[in-house]
Design an enzyme around this catalytic site. Sequence first.
Site, PDB file in Angstrom:
ATOM      1  N   ASP A 150      -0.642 -22.306   8.871  1.00  0.00           N
ATOM      2  CA  ASP A 150       0.080 -21.886   7.659  1.00  0.00           C
ATOM      3  C   ASP A 150       1.506 -21.577   8.048  1.00  0.00           C
ATOM      4  O   ASP A 150       1.908 -21.786   9.205  1.00  0.00           O
ATOM      5  CB  ASP A 150      -0.609 -20.680   6.983  1.00  0.00           C
ATOM      6  N   HIS A 209      -3.200 -28.757  -5.452  1.00  0.00           N
ATOM      7  CA  HIS A 209      -2.986 -28.430  -6.870  1.00  0.00           C
ATOM      8  C   HIS A 209      -1.725 -27.578  -7.082  1.00  0.00           C
ATOM      9  O   HIS A 209      -1.293 -27.377  -8.205  1.00  0.00           O
ATOM     10  CB  HIS A 209      -4.235 -27.787  -7.504  1.00  0.00           C
TER      11      HIS A 209
END
Length: 302
Positions: A150, A209
Amino acid sequence: MNIVGETGADEFSPTHFSNALTIPTYRDGDQLLARPFTGRLVISKTQNPRNIADGPFQHAHHTKEPFFVWLGERPEHSEHFNNYMSGYRQGKRRWMDEGFYPLKERLGADTPNDDKNPVLLVDVGGGLGHDLEELKVKHPGIRGRLVLQDQPEVIAQIGKASDGTELTTHDFFTPQSVKGSHQNWFELREKLTGRDLGARAYYLHSVLHDWDDASCLKILRNVVPAMRPGYSKLLINENVVPDVGAAWSITSMDWLMMALGAVRERTEKQWRGLLGQAGLKVTGVWTYEQGTESLIEAETET
Ligand SMILES: C[S@@+](CC[C@H](N)C(=O)[O-])C[C@H]1O[C@@H](n2cnc3c(N)ncnc32)[C@H](O)[C@@H]1O
Protein backbone atom coordinates in the site's frame (compact mmCIF):
# COMPACT_ATOMS: atom_id res chain seq x y z
CA MET A 1 -34.92 2.58 12.27
CA ASN A 2 -34.05 1.57 15.82
CA ILE A 3 -31.19 4.06 16.05
CA VAL A 4 -32.08 4.74 19.72
CA GLY A 5 -34.40 2.90 22.07
CA GLU A 6 -37.18 4.77 23.95
CA THR A 7 -37.31 3.83 27.62
CA GLY A 8 -39.71 6.51 28.93
CA ALA A 9 -40.80 10.14 28.49
CA ASP A 10 -37.73 12.04 27.24
CA GLU A 11 -35.64 9.02 28.09
CA PHE A 12 -33.67 7.04 25.55
CA SER A 13 -31.15 4.22 25.54
CA PRO A 14 -28.52 3.12 23.07
CA THR A 15 -29.29 0.20 20.75
CA HIS A 16 -26.94 -2.27 19.09
CA PHE A 17 -26.94 0.14 16.13
CA SER A 18 -25.98 3.28 18.08
CA ASN A 19 -23.46 1.32 20.13
CA ALA A 20 -21.88 0.12 16.90
CA LEU A 21 -21.42 3.76 15.82
CA THR A 22 -19.11 4.34 18.80
CA ILE A 23 -16.64 1.74 17.48
CA PRO A 24 -13.96 3.39 15.26
CA THR A 25 -14.39 0.84 12.45
CA TYR A 26 -18.04 1.94 11.97
CA ARG A 27 -17.91 5.55 13.23
CA ASP A 28 -14.96 6.72 11.14
CA GLY A 29 -16.57 6.06 7.78
CA ASP A 30 -19.42 8.45 8.52
CA GLN A 31 -17.22 11.46 9.21
CA LEU A 32 -15.55 11.24 5.84
CA LEU A 33 -17.90 9.52 3.48
CA ALA A 34 -21.30 10.99 4.34
CA ARG A 35 -20.23 14.57 3.70
CA PRO A 36 -20.33 14.52 -0.12
CA PHE A 37 -24.05 13.70 0.13
CA THR A 38 -24.67 16.89 2.07
CA GLY A 39 -22.78 18.88 -0.55
CA ARG A 40 -23.93 19.61 -4.07
CA LEU A 41 -24.40 16.49 -6.19
CA VAL A 42 -23.00 17.41 -9.58
CA ILE A 43 -25.35 15.57 -11.88
CA SER A 44 -25.99 17.50 -15.04
CA LYS A 45 -29.06 16.49 -17.05
CA THR A 46 -28.82 12.70 -17.45
CA GLN A 47 -25.03 12.54 -17.05
CA ASN A 48 -23.39 10.95 -14.02
CA PRO A 49 -20.26 12.70 -12.73
CA ARG A 50 -17.30 11.18 -14.57
CA ASN A 51 -14.27 13.25 -13.60
CA ILE A 52 -12.45 11.69 -10.62
CA ALA A 53 -10.98 15.11 -9.79
CA ASP A 54 -14.24 17.04 -10.04
CA GLY A 55 -17.17 15.22 -8.45
CA PRO A 56 -19.37 15.57 -5.35
CA PHE A 57 -16.49 14.78 -3.00
CA GLN A 58 -14.35 17.58 -4.45
CA HIS A 59 -17.26 20.04 -4.15
CA ALA A 60 -17.92 19.06 -0.54
CA HIS A 61 -14.25 19.28 0.46
CA HIS A 62 -13.25 22.22 -1.79
CA THR A 63 -10.50 20.36 -3.61
CA LYS A 64 -9.52 19.41 -7.15
CA GLU A 65 -7.65 16.28 -6.10
CA PRO A 66 -8.87 12.70 -6.64
CA PHE A 67 -10.02 11.12 -3.37
CA PHE A 68 -6.92 9.01 -2.67
CA VAL A 69 -4.49 11.82 -3.47
CA TRP A 70 -6.45 14.08 -1.08
CA LEU A 71 -6.54 11.33 1.57
CA GLY A 72 -2.80 10.60 1.29
CA GLU A 73 -2.04 14.20 2.33
CA ARG A 74 -4.30 14.06 5.41
CA PRO A 75 -3.13 11.43 7.93
CA GLU A 76 -6.07 11.99 10.32
CA HIS A 77 -8.62 11.25 7.59
CA SER A 78 -6.48 8.43 6.22
CA GLU A 79 -6.66 6.76 9.63
CA HIS A 80 -10.46 7.18 9.72
CA PHE A 81 -10.76 5.72 6.24
CA ASN A 82 -8.54 2.71 6.99
CA ASN A 83 -10.55 2.02 10.16
CA TYR A 84 -13.72 2.22 8.12
CA MET A 85 -12.31 -0.31 5.62
CA SER A 86 -11.57 -2.70 8.51
CA GLY A 87 -15.23 -2.51 9.55
CA TYR A 88 -16.69 -2.60 6.04
CA ARG A 89 -16.05 -6.33 5.62
CA GLN A 90 -17.44 -7.42 8.98
CA GLY A 91 -20.41 -9.76 8.97
CA LYS A 92 -20.15 -10.42 5.22
CA ARG A 93 -19.44 -13.67 3.43
CA ARG A 94 -15.84 -13.60 2.25
CA TRP A 95 -14.22 -15.39 -0.63
CA MET A 96 -11.91 -17.23 1.79
CA ASP A 97 -14.94 -18.73 3.60
CA GLU A 98 -15.73 -22.40 3.17
CA GLY A 99 -17.92 -23.03 0.12
CA PHE A 100 -17.14 -19.73 -1.68
CA TYR A 101 -13.93 -19.96 -3.74
CA PRO A 102 -12.04 -23.29 -3.93
CA LEU A 103 -8.78 -21.75 -2.76
CA LYS A 104 -6.63 -24.87 -2.49
CA GLU A 105 -7.81 -26.27 -5.79
CA ARG A 106 -7.36 -22.99 -7.71
CA LEU A 107 -4.14 -21.73 -6.12
CA GLY A 108 -2.57 -25.03 -5.12
CA ALA A 109 -1.69 -23.58 -1.73
CA ASP A 110 0.23 -26.64 -0.62
CA THR A 111 3.90 -25.65 -0.90
CA PRO A 112 6.07 -25.54 2.24
CA ASN A 113 5.78 -22.26 4.09
CA ASP A 114 9.24 -20.78 4.52
CA ASP A 115 10.92 -17.77 3.04
CA LYS A 116 12.63 -19.78 0.29
CA ASN A 117 9.26 -20.43 -1.23
CA PRO A 118 7.21 -18.48 -3.71
CA VAL A 119 4.74 -15.78 -2.90
CA LEU A 120 1.21 -17.11 -2.65
CA LEU A 121 -0.60 -13.78 -2.68
CA VAL A 122 0.21 -10.11 -3.09
CA ASP A 123 -2.53 -7.90 -1.65
CA VAL A 124 -2.19 -4.80 -3.85
CA GLY A 125 -3.64 -1.70 -2.15
CA GLY A 126 -4.40 -3.98 0.79
CA GLY A 127 -4.93 -1.23 3.39
CA LEU A 128 -4.12 -2.28 6.94
CA GLY A 129 -3.85 -5.94 5.89
CA HIS A 130 -7.18 -7.11 7.28
CA ASP A 131 -7.75 -9.50 4.33
CA LEU A 132 -4.40 -11.24 4.81
CA GLU A 133 -5.10 -11.53 8.53
CA GLU A 134 -8.51 -13.07 7.81
CA LEU A 135 -6.96 -15.45 5.28
CA LYS A 136 -4.45 -16.67 7.88
CA VAL A 137 -7.17 -17.16 10.51
CA LYS A 138 -9.50 -18.99 8.14
CA HIS A 139 -6.71 -21.07 6.55
CA PRO A 140 -4.15 -21.63 9.31
CA GLY A 141 -2.25 -24.16 7.17
CA ILE A 142 -1.84 -21.74 4.27
CA ARG A 143 1.45 -22.15 2.40
CA GLY A 144 3.53 -19.56 0.57
CA ARG A 145 4.53 -16.01 1.37
CA LEU A 146 1.94 -13.25 1.81
CA VAL A 147 2.84 -9.71 0.75
CA LEU A 148 0.90 -6.58 1.67
CA GLN A 149 1.37 -3.50 -0.52
CA ASP A 150 0.00 0.00 0.00
CA GLN A 151 1.03 3.64 0.11
CA PRO A 152 3.77 4.63 2.61
CA GLU A 153 1.41 6.42 5.02
CA VAL A 154 -0.89 3.38 5.22
CA ILE A 155 1.97 0.92 5.75
CA ALA A 156 3.36 3.30 8.41
CA GLN A 157 0.03 3.11 10.26
CA ILE A 158 0.46 -0.66 10.64
CA GLY A 159 3.86 -0.39 12.28
CA LYS A 160 4.99 -3.99 12.66
CA ALA A 161 4.02 -6.86 10.35
CA SER A 162 2.21 -9.80 11.90
CA ASP A 163 3.78 -13.25 11.52
CA GLY A 164 3.77 -14.49 7.96
CA THR A 165 3.03 -11.10 6.33
CA GLU A 166 5.60 -8.98 4.52
CA LEU A 167 4.91 -5.23 4.37
CA THR A 168 5.94 -3.22 1.31
CA THR A 169 5.25 0.28 0.11
CA HIS A 170 4.17 0.23 -3.51
CA ASP A 171 2.42 2.67 -5.80
CA PHE A 172 0.10 0.59 -7.98
CA PHE A 173 0.48 3.08 -10.83
CA THR A 174 4.08 1.83 -11.16
CA PRO A 175 5.31 -1.63 -12.28
CA GLN A 176 4.51 -4.44 -9.84
CA SER A 177 7.62 -5.23 -7.77
CA VAL A 178 6.85 -8.92 -7.04
CA LYS A 179 7.35 -10.25 -10.51
CA GLY A 180 7.94 -13.45 -12.42
CA SER A 181 10.57 -13.60 -15.11
CA HIS A 182 9.88 -15.00 -18.53
CA GLN A 183 13.28 -16.03 -19.85
CA ASN A 184 14.56 -19.59 -19.89
CA TRP A 185 17.70 -18.97 -17.86
CA PHE A 186 15.61 -17.48 -15.09
CA GLU A 187 13.14 -20.33 -15.28
CA LEU A 188 15.92 -22.84 -14.69
CA ARG A 189 17.19 -20.81 -11.72
CA GLU A 190 13.68 -20.64 -10.32
CA LYS A 191 13.27 -24.42 -10.57
CA LEU A 192 16.50 -24.86 -8.63
CA THR A 193 15.89 -22.23 -5.97
CA GLY A 194 12.12 -21.94 -5.82
CA ARG A 195 12.42 -18.14 -5.91
CA ASP A 196 11.43 -15.31 -8.26
CA LEU A 197 8.48 -17.13 -9.69
CA GLY A 198 6.32 -14.09 -9.26
CA ALA A 199 3.19 -14.46 -7.17
CA ARG A 200 0.67 -17.23 -7.57
CA ALA A 201 -2.00 -14.56 -7.15
CA TYR A 202 -2.17 -10.78 -7.30
CA TYR A 203 -5.20 -9.63 -5.36
CA LEU A 204 -7.16 -6.38 -5.57
CA HIS A 205 -10.01 -5.84 -3.12
CA SER A 206 -12.18 -2.72 -3.38
CA VAL A 207 -9.43 -1.05 -5.38
CA LEU A 208 -10.64 -0.93 -8.97
CA HIS A 209 -14.10 0.38 -8.02
CA ASP A 210 -12.31 3.48 -6.68
CA TRP A 211 -11.11 4.42 -10.15
CA ASP A 212 -12.39 5.24 -13.63
CA ASP A 213 -11.63 2.86 -16.51
CA ALA A 214 -8.54 4.76 -17.69
CA SER A 215 -6.95 4.60 -14.21
CA CYS A 216 -7.98 0.93 -13.77
CA LEU A 217 -6.22 0.09 -17.03
CA LYS A 218 -3.03 1.73 -15.75
CA ILE A 219 -3.25 -0.30 -12.52
CA LEU A 220 -3.91 -3.57 -14.37
CA ARG A 221 -1.23 -2.95 -17.01
CA ASN A 222 1.29 -2.53 -14.21
CA VAL A 223 0.40 -5.98 -12.83
CA VAL A 224 0.07 -7.99 -16.05
CA PRO A 225 3.80 -7.99 -17.01
CA ALA A 226 4.63 -9.40 -13.55
CA MET A 227 2.24 -12.33 -13.98
CA ARG A 228 3.75 -15.58 -15.19
CA PRO A 229 1.51 -17.02 -17.93
CA GLY A 230 -0.10 -20.30 -16.89
CA TYR A 231 0.94 -19.79 -13.24
CA SER A 232 -0.15 -16.41 -11.87
CA LYS A 233 -3.76 -15.42 -11.38
CA LEU A 234 -5.34 -12.04 -10.80
CA LEU A 235 -8.05 -12.09 -8.11
CA ILE A 236 -10.49 -9.20 -7.98
CA ASN A 237 -12.83 -8.98 -5.00
CA GLU A 238 -15.56 -6.56 -6.00
CA ASN A 239 -19.29 -6.20 -6.50
CA VAL A 240 -20.56 -7.60 -9.78
CA VAL A 241 -23.83 -5.79 -10.46
CA PRO A 242 -26.44 -8.13 -11.93
CA ASP A 243 -28.26 -6.84 -15.03
CA VAL A 244 -31.59 -6.94 -13.18
CA GLY A 245 -32.61 -7.16 -9.52
CA ALA A 246 -29.41 -5.78 -7.95
CA ALA A 247 -29.42 -5.94 -4.13
CA TRP A 248 -29.68 -2.65 -2.19
CA SER A 249 -26.24 -3.22 -0.68
CA ILE A 250 -24.75 -3.06 -4.18
CA THR A 251 -26.84 -0.16 -5.52
CA SER A 252 -26.18 1.93 -2.40
CA MET A 253 -22.46 1.29 -2.82
CA ASP A 254 -22.81 2.44 -6.43
CA TRP A 255 -24.22 5.76 -5.11
CA LEU A 256 -21.46 6.05 -2.54
CA MET A 257 -18.81 5.50 -5.20
CA MET A 258 -20.39 8.17 -7.39
CA ALA A 259 -20.34 10.65 -4.52
CA LEU A 260 -16.84 9.74 -3.43
CA GLY A 261 -14.96 9.35 -6.66
CA ALA A 262 -17.32 9.99 -9.60
CA VAL A 263 -16.94 6.24 -10.21
CA ARG A 264 -19.26 3.23 -10.10
CA GLU A 265 -19.81 -0.45 -9.42
CA ARG A 266 -19.48 -2.61 -12.56
CA THR A 267 -21.56 -5.32 -14.22
CA GLU A 268 -19.97 -8.61 -15.33
CA LYS A 269 -19.91 -7.37 -18.91
CA GLN A 270 -18.08 -4.20 -17.81
CA TRP A 271 -15.56 -6.23 -15.78
CA ARG A 272 -14.88 -8.58 -18.69
CA GLY A 273 -14.47 -5.62 -21.07
CA LEU A 274 -12.04 -3.84 -18.73
CA LEU A 275 -9.94 -6.94 -18.07
CA GLY A 276 -9.91 -7.82 -21.78
CA GLN A 277 -8.46 -4.40 -22.60
CA ALA A 278 -5.64 -5.09 -20.14
CA GLY A 279 -4.78 -8.42 -21.84
CA LEU A 280 -6.54 -10.60 -19.25
CA LYS A 281 -9.18 -13.29 -19.68
CA VAL A 282 -11.71 -14.10 -16.99
CA THR A 283 -11.36 -17.73 -15.83
CA GLY A 284 -14.21 -17.65 -13.31
CA VAL A 285 -16.60 -15.50 -11.32
CA TRP A 286 -17.62 -16.79 -7.88
CA THR A 287 -20.62 -15.20 -6.14
CA TYR A 288 -21.80 -16.71 -2.87
CA GLU A 289 -25.10 -14.85 -2.61
CA GLN A 290 -26.68 -11.69 -4.00
CA GLY A 291 -25.44 -8.56 -2.27
CA THR A 292 -21.96 -9.83 -1.35
CA GLU A 293 -18.78 -9.05 -3.25
CA SER A 294 -17.80 -11.62 -5.87
CA LEU A 295 -14.39 -13.05 -6.62
CA ILE A 296 -13.31 -12.62 -10.25
CA GLU A 297 -10.35 -14.74 -11.33
CA ALA A 298 -8.35 -13.84 -14.45
CA GLU A 299 -5.19 -14.96 -16.23
CA THR A 300 -3.00 -13.37 -18.85
CA GLU A 301 -4.08 -13.98 -22.46
CA THR A 302 -0.66 -15.34 -23.48
C1 LIG B 1 -10.89 1.17 -0.73
S1 LIG B 1 -9.33 0.88 -0.05
C2 LIG B 1 -9.24 -0.89 -0.06
C3 LIG B 1 -8.27 -1.42 0.94
C4 LIG B 1 -8.25 -2.93 1.06
N1 LIG B 1 -7.93 -3.58 -0.19
C5 LIG B 1 -9.58 -3.39 1.59
O1 LIG B 1 -10.33 -4.03 0.86
O2 LIG B 1 -9.89 -3.11 2.74
C6 LIG B 1 -8.23 1.30 -1.37
C7 LIG B 1 -6.77 1.16 -0.99
O3 LIG B 1 -5.98 1.58 -2.11
C8 LIG B 1 -4.84 2.25 -1.59
N2 LIG B 1 -4.25 3.09 -2.64
C9 LIG B 1 -4.75 4.21 -3.19
N3 LIG B 1 -3.92 4.69 -4.12
C10 LIG B 1 -2.85 3.85 -4.14
C11 LIG B 1 -1.65 3.79 -4.92
N4 LIG B 1 -1.39 4.70 -5.86
N5 LIG B 1 -0.80 2.77 -4.71
C12 LIG B 1 -1.06 1.82 -3.77
N6 LIG B 1 -2.18 1.80 -3.01
C13 LIG B 1 -3.06 2.82 -3.19
C14 LIG B 1 -5.39 3.04 -0.43
O4 LIG B 1 -4.38 3.49 0.45
C15 LIG B 1 -6.37 2.05 0.18
O5 LIG B 1 -5.75 1.26 1.17
